[in-house]
Design a protein around this motif. Sequence first.
Motif, PDB file in Angstrom:
ATOM      1  N   ILE A 211       8.354  25.039 -19.362  1.00  0.00           N
ATOM      2  CA  ILE A 211       7.547  25.409 -20.534  1.00  0.00           C
ATOM      3  C   ILE A 211       7.013  26.829 -20.379  1.00  0.00           C
ATOM      4  O   ILE A 211       7.019  27.624 -21.331  1.00  0.00           O
ATOM      5  CB  ILE A 211       6.383  24.415 -20.733  1.00  0.00           C
ATOM      6  CG1 ILE A 211       6.907  23.048 -21.159  1.00  0.00           C
ATOM      7  CG2 ILE A 211       5.407  24.931 -21.786  1.00  0.00           C
ATOM      8  CD1 ILE A 211       5.831  21.972 -21.206  1.00  0.00           C
ATOM      9  N   PHE A 245      11.597  27.287 -31.698  1.00  0.00           N
ATOM     10  CA  PHE A 245      10.347  26.914 -31.047  1.00  0.00           C
ATOM     11  C   PHE A 245       9.865  25.547 -31.532  1.00  0.00           C
ATOM     12  O   PHE A 245       9.223  24.808 -30.779  1.00  0.00           O
ATOM     13  CB  PHE A 245       9.274  27.972 -31.308  1.00  0.00           C
ATOM     14  CG  PHE A 245       8.096  27.875 -30.393  1.00  0.00           C
ATOM     15  CD1 PHE A 245       8.218  28.230 -29.060  1.00  0.00           C
ATOM     16  CD2 PHE A 245       6.874  27.413 -30.847  1.00  0.00           C
ATOM     17  CE1 PHE A 245       7.139  28.136 -28.192  1.00  0.00           C
ATOM     18  CE2 PHE A 245       5.785  27.319 -29.989  1.00  0.00           C
ATOM     19  CZ  PHE A 245       5.928  27.683 -28.661  1.00  0.00           C
ATOM     20  N   SER A 249       9.060  22.615 -29.019  1.00  0.00           N
ATOM     21  CA  SER A 249       7.720  22.024 -29.039  1.00  0.00           C
ATOM     22  C   SER A 249       7.777  20.505 -29.153  1.00  0.00           C
ATOM     23  O   SER A 249       7.032  19.789 -28.476  1.00  0.00           O
ATOM     24  CB  SER A 249       6.901  22.613 -30.187  1.00  0.00           C
ATOM     25  OG  SER A 249       6.752  24.010 -30.043  1.00  0.00           O
ATOM     26  N   GLY A 253       6.546  18.587 -26.003  1.00  0.00           N
ATOM     27  CA  GLY A 253       5.297  17.919 -26.354  1.00  0.00           C
ATOM     28  C   GLY A 253       5.371  16.420 -26.139  1.00  0.00           C
ATOM     29  O   GLY A 253       4.462  15.806 -25.565  1.00  0.00           O
TER      30      GLY A 253
END
Length: 321
Positions: A211, A245, A249, A253
């Motif tokens: 990340i 992105f 994410s 996430g």
Amino acid sequence: MSEENQTMKTEFILEGFTDHPEMKTLLFVVFLTIYLITMVGNVGLVILISKEHRLHTPMYIFLGNLALVDSCCACAITPKMLENFFSENRVMSFYECMAQFYFLCTVETADCFLLAAMAYDRYVAICSPLQYHTMMSKKLCVQMTIGAYTAGNLHSMIHVGLLLRLAFCRSNHINHFYCDILPLYRLSCVDPYINEVVLFIFSGSIQVFTIGSVLISYLYILFTIFKMKSKEGRAKAFSTCASHFLSVSLFYGSLFFMYIRPNLLEEGDRDIPAAILFTIVVPLLNPFIYSLRNKEVIAVLRKILKIKTPQSLQQMTTTVA
């Protein structure tokens, strides 16, 4: 302990989506459709990149491998899940369970490193275009790809090896749609504290490293985009980075929430939504996010269609004549 509790479990039952039996037909159709689209998109992208020599560059090598691991992820999870919707026997043996988790852990870990490598590749291409071929050579690309798969195998072997130290003498019902490591911890009658610590250390380290690499790369890319004089070029580059992105994410996430959150063993009901994101939704979206917005891939597709269609028409005309 009672005699029932002392009996070691060697088989597990995947409960999955059995809480809503009235929706099993709808869910089956939805997940089957997603699976077919995922496989067509990812396998098609792998074939396209492997066959077209102009796409044998680091960016597309990473993209092809990302599509490969996404298709492997779908194959590891979805067929068994679809079978369980209408099967009365949803049993998996202990070794089948270990094999499914090993395969999934390998491809998901490789996915993390491939996304980091792709972000670095785009950073070099946008921020240092004149040095691209020296900073991102094919040799380095191959080494990074092999490293991603090696890290995935090592990571999964560590966790599977530690799972063998556990014993399962409680319920054999897994509240999940695939055999994951956290539900097994909850079923263990041996304290899984060591497993939890190792999971936190290794999974946390991998996610922080990858990340961090992605975030740093995209920050530099954004700074470069904002310096562009062309508004049209800036808007196009920003739109592409934003879509990439978004995929990153969703993936990181959901993984972070799944395996790094506190009190991992106390909140099993929250596993399924996060798992759906990184095992089903992200592999579905990636081919469209990374390829349909890519001019090179679209150009190759158009070239293939323009070449094959007239040939097919000519063959049909000859056959009819």
